[in-house]
Each structure stands twice: as C-alpha cells, then as structure tokens.
Design an enzyme around this catalytic site. Sequence first.
Site, short mmCIF file in Angstrom:
data_model
loop_
_atom_site.label_atom_id
_atom_site.label_comp_id
_atom_site.label_asym_id
_atom_site.label_seq_id
_atom_site.Cartn_x
_atom_site.Cartn_y
_atom_site.Cartn_z
N ARG A 15 45.31 41.32 31.23
CA ARG A 15 44.76 42.78 31.18
C ARG A 15 43.46 42.69 31.04
NH1 ARG A 15 48.70 43.81 34.13
NH2 ARG A 15 50.37 45.20 33.88
N GLU B 228 40.04 49.50 36.91
CA GLU B 228 40.31 49.03 38.35
C GLU B 228 40.48 50.14 39.12
OE1 GLU B 228 43.60 46.46 37.67
OE2 GLU B 228 42.65 45.03 36.56
N HIS C 99 42.49 41.59 41.08
CA HIS C 99 43.88 41.73 40.61
C HIS C 99 44.97 41.22 41.53
CE1 HIS C 99 46.33 44.18 37.35
NE2 HIS C 99 47.08 43.11 37.74
#
Length: 313
Positions: free
Chosen positions: A229, A258, A276
């Site tokens: 993360r 993000e 991601h």
Amino acid sequence: MSAAPPKVLLYHPMLARFEPALAAEGWGVAKAWDLDDGDRAAVRAMAHAGDIPLPREFLQSLPNLGLIACVGAGYDGVDVAWCRARGIEVTNAAGLNADDVADQAIGLMIAGWRGIVAGDRAIREGLWRENHRNPASSSLTGRRFGVVGLGAIGEASAHRARAFGLEVAWWGPRPKPAPWPRRESLLDLAAWSDILLVASRANADNRGLISREVIEAVGPDGMIVNVARGSLIDEDALIAALKAGDLGHAGLDVFAEEPTPAQRWADVPNVVLTPHIGSTTHETVPRLVARTIENLRLFFSGRPVAHPVPAET
C-alpha cells in the site's frame, strides 16, 4: 407478491465491471456514486475495494447493511472493529493474488536494478549510438533481499528472490516460523538490505512505516520496492531521497494517492512505476470475484461467511 431481491452495493466505480456477476445471482445492484436514498434500506451487502476508506457516516446511512465483502486481500479502508460492533461482517480474498503480486515485485526489482525501463527509453529516443551505451548496472546475484511483512505475498516474493540467487531476510512485528532469518528491527533489515520489499498489510498503526530514516538506511546503492500500500511509505521522503541520490532505485505499484498525479513523478530519477496492477491478471481477477460471490451467497442464505478477515490483534 414475491419480495424484492436483496441489493448489493458497489462502493467504487472500479467495481462496476462486476455488476453482471452479481446480477446473475439474482441480486439487485446499487452503486454508491449513483445511490437513490430510497435504495439505502434495500442494501444488505457491499462489494468493496478494501483499500478505499469507508466513511462511518456513509455506513450509518445503510440501516440493513450486514456484510462488506472486500474483493481483494486488503481491507485497510474498513474499520473492522467498528463494523463488527454494529453487526456488519467483513470478508476478504486473502492469498489468491499472492503469486501475481510477487511476480510484479520481482519484475519491478529487475526493471529498476538493471535499468531495463531506462534502456527502453534510450532506444526509443534515439540515444543508442555505436560509441555509447547506458551505464553499466550491478548484478543481482548474491544481493540481499529484505522483506517487510512475511505474509503470502512476502513469502512468495522471497521464494522467487532465492531463485535469482539473492540472500533473503525479513522483518515483521511478530515472530513466525520461516525458512529465512528475521532481523531484529525494521531499521536493521533496511540497513542489511540491498533491495527492500514492502509487502506488509497496511493498517492505521503503520502509516509511514517506511520512514525517511528507513529509506536512508537502504541507502544510495539500494532499492525499495512497494507492492503493498502507498500509505506504508513516506512518499515525499522517498521522492526527496531519489532526487538527492540518498536512495539508489525504487519500484512502485502502489501510491499515497491513486491515481497518482503524473507531474509528481516527472522529474524523479531511477524509479519504475506501474498503476496498481499487481493482482490484475486474467487468472486472478475471476478468482477474486468468485471468492466475493461465495461470501455473499453464504451471507444471503443465513450461513456463516467462509472468509472473515481476522480479528485485530
């Protein structure tokens, strides 16, 4: 007249692609970004991307919510204790994405350490000449690979690193049986490591775990890879260290915000970035959806869910 089917709420637009799978089960589907106040009472369960914070005020507006089914392994955006105190169960899909995310970690490591992305860019920009090549990179063989958080992803990454001839050690807040040594502290692991992989589960207590001090301990010849993360790293400190040469390389699949703004990374050297995508493969996504559907089926049938997230310790 038959009762209306229970509704499953999709909390984020990225989950909209799962709507056909939910509808195929005969459930109604509601969307948080287009939610009619009249539908709130009909929502009994939620499909959620676990890293996205769930405001308590929003959850309190759903009087019959009984399950939050996180589609991935993470659930750091959910206050599990608060939910369970109010009769809302929380599930996830732990372990299903470990191999794919480990592959991403090793890919980022090799791409950054050996200058693969920089080499690709040099060719595309016409910089490769007969009398010029990119500077030599260092061999990975025999380097030290430190793993922060030896869960399923960390362990899968460690096995892959060993296949590349790297020495492995790890650190986590709690000892556990492992085929590799556990260092005394995170800072000790960082100072030992040539490549530091961040694979720890994120929670409210470890935000900024990879601090400026940890980054500087990895040092100007080292590399940090993060597939866990973005909240686990002090991203401002990471960027500053890369620009100053206090950190040699970085490979990131996750970010503090993000999508991360492109301009934030425009002048940051020696970093490989991916959006991601560690667990986004044609093989893993259907497994994550199937795990979510399984937990929803059990919940709607009145049976215990199969994959509750562990109680906080």
